[in-house]
Design a protein around this motif. Sequence first.
Motif, PDB file in Angstrom:
ATOM      1  N   CYS A  40       0.894  -1.094  -0.039  1.00 16.69           N
ATOM      2  CA  CYS A  40      -0.007  -0.038  -0.093  1.00 16.69           C
ATOM      3  C   CYS A  40       0.960   1.148   0.057  1.00 16.69           C
ATOM      4  N   PRO A  41       0.727   1.986  -1.007  1.00 23.76           N
ATOM      5  CA  PRO A  41       1.599   3.254  -0.940  1.00 23.76           C
ATOM      6  C   PRO A  41       1.374   4.384   0.153  1.00 23.76           C
ATOM      7  N   ALA A  42       0.219   4.249   0.575  1.00 25.63           N
ATOM      8  CA  ALA A  42      -0.008   5.252   1.607  1.00 25.63           C
ATOM      9  C   ALA A  42       0.017   4.808   2.870  1.00 25.63           C
ATOM     10  N   THR A  43       0.208   3.383   3.096  1.00 25.97           N
ATOM     11  CA  THR A  43       0.651   2.837   4.756  1.00 25.97           C
ATOM     12  C   THR A  43       1.854   2.204   4.819  1.00 25.97           C
ATOM     13  N   GLY A  44       2.242   1.595   3.539  1.00 26.66           N
ATOM     14  CA  GLY A  44       3.474   0.651   3.515  1.00 26.66           C
ATOM     15  C   GLY A  44       3.206  -0.745   4.202  1.00 26.66           C
ATOM     16  N   ARG A  45       2.166  -0.946   4.032  1.00 28.84           N
ATOM     17  CA  ARG A  45       1.806  -2.403   4.732  1.00 28.84           C
ATOM     18  C   ARG A  45       1.389  -3.177   3.546  1.00 28.84           C
ATOM     19  N   ALA A  46       1.701  -4.589   3.569  1.00 24.40           N
ATOM     20  CA  ALA A  46       1.853  -5.516   2.516  1.00 24.40           C
ATOM     21  C   ALA A  46       0.402  -6.081   2.220  1.00 24.40           C
ATOM     22  N   ARG A  47       0.071  -6.546   1.060  1.00 18.40           N
ATOM     23  CA  ARG A  47      -1.346  -7.189   0.805  1.00 18.40           C
ATOM     24  C   ARG A  47      -1.331  -8.675   1.564  1.00 18.40           C
ATOM     25  N   LEU A  48      -2.690  -8.887   2.285  1.00 21.55           N
ATOM     26  CA  LEU A  48      -2.846  -9.680   3.045  1.00 21.55           C
ATOM     27  C   LEU A  48      -2.842 -11.024   2.193  1.00 21.55           C
ATOM     28  N   SER A  49      -2.161 -12.121   2.545  1.00 18.26           N
ATOM     29  CA  SER A  49      -2.016 -13.262   1.721  1.00 18.26           C
ATOM     30  C   SER A  49      -3.238 -14.059   1.986  1.00 18.26           C
ATOM     31  N   TYR A  50      -3.699 -14.914   0.801  1.00 15.86           N
ATOM     32  CA  TYR A  50      -4.875 -15.910   0.928  1.00 15.86           C
ATOM     33  C   TYR A  50      -4.876 -16.570   2.069  1.00 15.86           C
ATOM     34  N   ARG A  51      -3.651 -17.160   2.687  1.00 11.51           N
ATOM     35  CA  ARG A  51      -3.582 -18.291   3.950  1.00 11.51           C
ATOM     36  C   ARG A  51      -3.897 -17.338   5.099  1.00 11.51           C
ATOM     37  N   ARG A  52      -3.675 -16.023   5.223  1.00 13.49           N
ATOM     38  CA  ARG A  52      -3.894 -15.176   6.464  1.00 13.49           C
ATOM     39  C   ARG A  52      -5.510 -14.845   6.181  1.00 13.49           C
ATOM     40  N   ALA A  53      -5.793 -14.527   5.160  1.00 15.21           N
ATOM     41  CA  ALA A  53      -7.187 -14.285   4.937  1.00 15.21           C
ATOM     42  C   ALA A  53      -8.037 -15.156   5.398  1.00 15.21           C
ATOM     43  N   GLU A  54      -7.678 -16.604   4.853  1.00 12.95           N
ATOM     44  CA  GLU A  54      -8.489 -17.542   5.254  1.00 12.95           C
ATOM     45  C   GLU A  54      -8.663 -18.024   6.645  1.00 12.95           C
ATOM     46  N   LYS A  55      -7.456 -17.764   7.301  1.00 12.39           N
ATOM     47  CA  LYS A  55      -7.590 -17.941   8.934  1.00 12.39           C
ATOM     48  C   LYS A  55      -8.284 -16.822   9.381  1.00 12.39           C
ATOM     49  N   ILE A  56      -8.282 -15.691   9.181  1.00 15.35           N
ATOM     50  CA  ILE A  56      -9.283 -14.470   9.752  1.00 15.35           C
ATOM     51  C   ILE A  56     -10.563 -15.001   9.397  1.00 15.35           C
ATOM     52  N   PHE A  57     -10.962 -15.281   8.439  1.00 12.73           N
ATOM     53  CA  PHE A  57     -12.356 -15.634   8.248  1.00 12.73           C
ATOM     54  C   PHE A  57     -12.639 -16.707   8.763  1.00 12.73           C
ATOM     55  N   GLU A  58     -11.970 -17.631   8.883  1.00  8.86           N
ATOM     56  CA  GLU A  58     -12.495 -18.976   9.699  1.00  8.86           C
ATOM     57  C   GLU A  58     -12.662 -18.626  11.173  1.00  8.86           C
ATOM     58  N   GLU A  59     -11.612 -17.765  11.699  1.00 13.00           N
ATOM     59  CA  GLU A  59     -11.844 -17.421  13.154  1.00 13.00           C
ATOM     60  C   GLU A  59     -13.175 -16.608  13.352  1.00 13.00           C
ATOM     61  N   SER A  60     -13.176 -15.663  12.371  1.00 10.28           N
ATOM     62  CA  SER A  60     -14.378 -14.745  12.421  1.00 10.28           C
ATOM     63  C   SER A  60     -15.948 -15.429  12.190  1.00 10.28           C
ATOM     64  N   THR A  61     -15.968 -16.626  11.693  1.00  7.32           N
ATOM     65  CA  THR A  61     -17.091 -17.264  11.361  1.00  7.32           C
ATOM     66  C   THR A  61     -17.549 -18.429  12.402  1.00  7.32           C
ATOM     67  N   ARG A  62     -16.674 -18.711  13.382  1.00  8.07           N
ATOM     68  CA  ARG A  62     -16.996 -19.671  14.173  1.00  8.07           C
ATOM     69  C   ARG A  62     -18.278 -19.689  14.812  1.00  8.07           C
ATOM     70  N   LEU A  63     -18.685 -18.608  15.193  1.00 12.57           N
ATOM     71  CA  LEU A  63     -20.171 -18.395  15.883  1.00 12.57           C
ATOM     72  C   LEU A  63     -21.246 -18.881  14.936  1.00 12.57           C
ATOM     73  N   LEU A  64     -21.025 -18.339  13.704  1.00 15.40           N
ATOM     74  CA  LEU A  64     -21.953 -18.482  12.623  1.00 15.40           C
ATOM     75  C   LEU A  64     -21.853 -20.062  12.087  1.00 15.40           C
ATOM     76  N   ALA A  65     -20.905 -20.460  12.268  1.00 12.78           N
ATOM     77  CA  ALA A  65     -20.799 -21.943  11.750  1.00 12.78           C
ATOM     78  C   ALA A  65     -21.149 -22.886  12.665  1.00 12.78           C
ATOM     79  N   ASN A  66     -21.285 -22.537  14.130  1.00 19.51           N
ATOM     80  CA  ASN A  66     -21.753 -23.360  15.313  1.00 19.51           C
ATOM     81  C   ASN A  66     -22.755 -22.507  16.231  1.00 19.51           C
TER      82      ASN A  66
END
Length: 140
Positions: A40-66
């Motif tokens: 990101c040219p504004a923040t200098g932070r890197a693009r989120l990897s698919y693997r990390r996005a998958e982990k965040i999504f999985e953790e965020s949907t635990r209550l929805l899935a159960n």
Amino acid sequence: MHWQSGAAQLLPRLIAGRVEGPLFLTERRAPEGTPTMDVCPATGRARLSYRRAEKIFEESTRLLANPLASPERWDGLQGFTLHRWRHSSLTHDAENGTSTPMLLARSRHASARSLERYARPGVDAVARHVAAQDPAAHRR
């Protein structure tokens, strides 16, 4: 990319006037040597990897899935995965009669054979199809 209306309505908030750089970012600055298009040219932070996005999504949907799980079991539960989300979208499209060429285009699969795992209509979808094809129903 093609977006359905719900996502398209949220996209302006996510973009927030940005005209370049990745939208989904890590929490840290990009390491030295990261390709420019992945920073990101504004923040200098890197693009989120698919693997990390998958982990965040999985953790965020635990209550929805159960939804019936008790709070003391939440840490041991699994949420939805991005692959499962994609799978369910293709399955619903197949159940609703989306053509094979369109399913191939949406999934970016090269072979119709690779769609076999997604195009498994459920009992309700088969019942709707049979009812729609019933010649006696058309005469009523």
